[in-house]
Scaffold this motif. Structure first.
Motif, short mmCIF file in Angstrom:
data_model
loop_
_atom_site.label_atom_id
_atom_site.label_comp_id
_atom_site.label_asym_id
_atom_site.label_seq_id
_atom_site.Cartn_x
_atom_site.Cartn_y
_atom_site.Cartn_z
N LEU A 1 -64.44 97.19 -58.47
CA LEU A 1 -65.23 97.06 -57.25
C LEU A 1 -64.55 97.79 -56.10
O LEU A 1 -65.22 98.42 -55.27
CB LEU A 1 -65.41 95.58 -56.89
CG LEU A 1 -66.28 95.28 -55.66
CD1 LEU A 1 -67.69 95.83 -55.85
CD2 LEU A 1 -66.33 93.79 -55.39
N GLU A 2 -63.22 97.73 -56.03
CA GLU A 2 -62.49 98.44 -54.99
C GLU A 2 -62.73 99.94 -55.05
O GLU A 2 -62.94 100.59 -54.02
CB GLU A 2 -60.98 98.15 -55.09
CG GLU A 2 -60.55 96.81 -54.53
CD GLU A 2 -60.83 95.65 -55.46
OE1 GLU A 2 -60.69 94.49 -55.04
OE2 GLU A 2 -61.21 95.90 -56.63
N GLU A 3 -62.71 100.48 -56.26
CA GLU A 3 -62.94 101.92 -56.43
C GLU A 3 -64.38 102.28 -56.05
O GLU A 3 -64.63 103.33 -55.44
CB GLU A 3 -62.65 102.32 -57.87
CG GLU A 3 -61.17 102.23 -58.22
CD GLU A 3 -60.93 102.43 -59.72
OE1 GLU A 3 -60.23 103.38 -60.07
OE2 GLU A 3 -61.45 101.60 -60.51
N TYR A 4 -65.30 101.43 -56.42
CA TYR A 4 -66.71 101.69 -56.09
C TYR A 4 -66.93 101.70 -54.59
O TYR A 4 -67.69 102.52 -54.07
CB TYR A 4 -67.60 100.63 -56.74
CG TYR A 4 -69.07 100.77 -56.43
CD1 TYR A 4 -69.85 101.71 -57.11
CD2 TYR A 4 -69.67 99.99 -55.44
CE1 TYR A 4 -71.20 101.87 -56.81
CE2 TYR A 4 -71.01 100.14 -55.15
CZ TYR A 4 -71.78 101.07 -55.83
OH TYR A 4 -73.11 101.22 -55.54
N LEU A 5 -66.24 100.80 -53.88
CA LEU A 5 -66.41 100.69 -52.43
C LEU A 5 -65.53 101.67 -51.67
O LEU A 5 -65.66 101.81 -50.45
CB LEU A 5 -66.10 99.26 -51.98
CG LEU A 5 -67.02 98.17 -52.54
CD1 LEU A 5 -66.58 96.80 -52.04
CD2 LEU A 5 -68.46 98.43 -52.15
N ASP B 1 -78.28 96.99 -60.24
CA ASP B 1 -78.07 98.43 -60.07
C ASP B 1 -76.59 98.76 -59.86
O ASP B 1 -76.05 99.69 -60.47
CB ASP B 1 -78.90 98.96 -58.90
CG ASP B 1 -80.38 98.92 -59.18
OD1 ASP B 1 -80.75 98.87 -60.38
OD2 ASP B 1 -81.18 98.95 -58.23
N ILE B 2 -75.95 98.01 -58.99
CA ILE B 2 -74.54 98.26 -58.69
C ILE B 2 -73.67 97.94 -59.90
O ILE B 2 -72.73 98.68 -60.23
CB ILE B 2 -74.09 97.46 -57.46
CG1 ILE B 2 -74.85 97.95 -56.22
CG2 ILE B 2 -72.59 97.56 -57.25
CD1 ILE B 2 -74.63 97.11 -54.99
N ALA B 3 -73.99 96.84 -60.56
CA ALA B 3 -73.20 96.45 -61.74
C ALA B 3 -73.28 97.51 -62.83
O ALA B 3 -72.27 97.85 -63.46
CB ALA B 3 -73.71 95.11 -62.27
N LYS B 4 -74.46 98.06 -63.04
CA LYS B 4 -74.62 99.10 -64.06
C LYS B 4 -73.86 100.37 -63.67
O LYS B 4 -73.27 101.05 -64.53
CB LYS B 4 -76.10 99.41 -64.27
CG LYS B 4 -76.84 98.33 -65.03
CD LYS B 4 -78.28 98.74 -65.31
CE LYS B 4 -78.99 97.70 -66.18
NZ LYS B 4 -80.39 98.08 -66.48
N TYR C 1 -77.40 91.78 -66.00
CA TYR C 1 -77.80 90.63 -65.19
C TYR C 1 -77.14 90.66 -63.80
O TYR C 1 -77.25 89.69 -63.05
CB TYR C 1 -77.44 89.34 -65.93
CG TYR C 1 -78.09 89.27 -67.30
CD1 TYR C 1 -79.38 88.79 -67.46
CD2 TYR C 1 -77.42 89.77 -68.42
CE1 TYR C 1 -80.00 88.78 -68.71
CE2 TYR C 1 -78.02 89.77 -69.67
CZ TYR C 1 -79.32 89.27 -69.81
OH TYR C 1 -79.93 89.27 -71.05
N GLY C 2 -76.48 91.78 -63.51
CA GLY C 2 -75.91 91.96 -62.17
C GLY C 2 -74.46 91.56 -62.03
O GLY C 2 -73.95 91.46 -60.90
N PHE C 3 -73.75 91.34 -63.14
CA PHE C 3 -72.36 90.89 -63.08
C PHE C 3 -71.39 91.99 -63.54
O PHE C 3 -71.73 92.82 -64.39
CB PHE C 3 -72.15 89.66 -63.96
CG PHE C 3 -72.78 88.42 -63.39
CD1 PHE C 3 -72.07 87.59 -62.53
CD2 PHE C 3 -74.10 88.08 -63.72
CE1 PHE C 3 -72.65 86.44 -62.01
CE2 PHE C 3 -74.68 86.93 -63.20
CZ PHE C 3 -73.96 86.11 -62.34
N ILE C 4 -70.19 91.94 -62.98
CA ILE C 4 -69.12 92.84 -63.41
C ILE C 4 -67.89 92.01 -63.77
O ILE C 4 -67.67 90.94 -63.20
CB ILE C 4 -68.73 93.86 -62.31
CG1 ILE C 4 -68.25 93.14 -61.05
CG2 ILE C 4 -69.87 94.81 -62.03
CD1 ILE C 4 -67.64 94.04 -60.00
#
Length: 258
Positions: A251-255, A239-242, A210-213
């Protein structure tokens, strides 16, 4: 008398002709110089543009965030940092943490998109027998100030900084974060134990659909700056959450800011 005037008239005519000739020659040479000068500028303008491009200073944009150069203190904050005038977006994602704060005037209210996704998630959980509720969502800068100060007065700043954001640094101010718990089990709200319940496990397993992390996972405090919070979920889009869930990262690592 006429013979005496003739040489004078002839001399005058010769003088006029000489002056006119000088004037014509001067204008001609001046025109040649101007033409030569114009031609040189046209030939050199384009190579100068290609060979010496103007390099702009990095800007705080989605693809090129300005990275703070100062070191953080023992609580994860940059000492004496001034709040920015604009929020930070990286890869199109709004970021709010201990290093990238929000302006004090940033007040987007609750995100309609995030709320719609939340409602779908809560409805899906209910179909599985779990009645979940978001008991805390958007918080203004002013409200976060009061909340944080209360925690500091109760537990001290060092302890409060592990679980509560300072004013301007809270994800709740983005309007994209929600604290979630199970209805009828209020005693487990804001506790790690919620994550061990069947409802908490369902949420952790399906939130990305549902788009949440889960914003502050276990054993990631050195990266996120906050202790494990089983109840704090942040909307980033499906997409980003998955992708974040699949890689088991923050989120920090992803960015790429940690």
């Amino acid at each position: 008398m006429k013979k005496k005037r003739f040489p004078l008239i002839l001399g005058a005519l010769i003088s006029v002709a000489l002056i006119a000739s000088i004037f014509v020659v001067y204008n001609y040479k001046n025109k040649q110089i101007n033409n030569a000068s114009d031609g040189h500028e046209q030939q050199t303008a384009e190579p100068t543009k290609k060979d010496s491009p103007v390099k702009e200073e990095p800007k705080n944009t989605a693809d090129n965030p300005v990275k703070p150069e100062q070191k953080v203190d023992e609580n994860g904050y940059i000492p004496n940092q001034t709040l920015p005038t604009e929020p930070t977006y990286i890869k199109g994602i709004l970021l709010a943490n201990k290093v990238y704060p929000l302006p004090s005037t940033f007040a987007p209210e609750e995100s309609p998109e995030a709320r719609q996704a939340l409602n779908k998630m809560l409805a899906a959980a209910k179909q599985q027998g779990f009645e979940l509720v978001a008991f805390s969502g958007y918080r203004s800068f002013e409200y976060q100030t009061t909340l944080y100060n209360n925690y500091v007065n109760r537990d001290g700043q060092a302890a409060a900084d592990r679980y509560s954001a300072r004013p301007g640094y809270s994800e709740h101010q983005t309007g994209l974060a929600f604290d979630i718990g199970e209805v009828g089990k209020d005693k487990l709200w804001l506790t790690e134990e919620f994550g061990e319940t069947p409802a908490g496990q369902w949420l952790f397993t399906h939130a990305q659909d549902y788009g949440f992390i889960l914003r502050f996972p276990k054993n990631k405090e050195d990266i996120t700056g906050y202790m494990y919070e089983s109840w704090h979920y942040r909307y980033v889009g499906v997409d980003i959450a998955k992708d974040i869930k699949k890689q088991n990262i923050t989120l920090e690592e992803y960015l790429g800011v940690k």
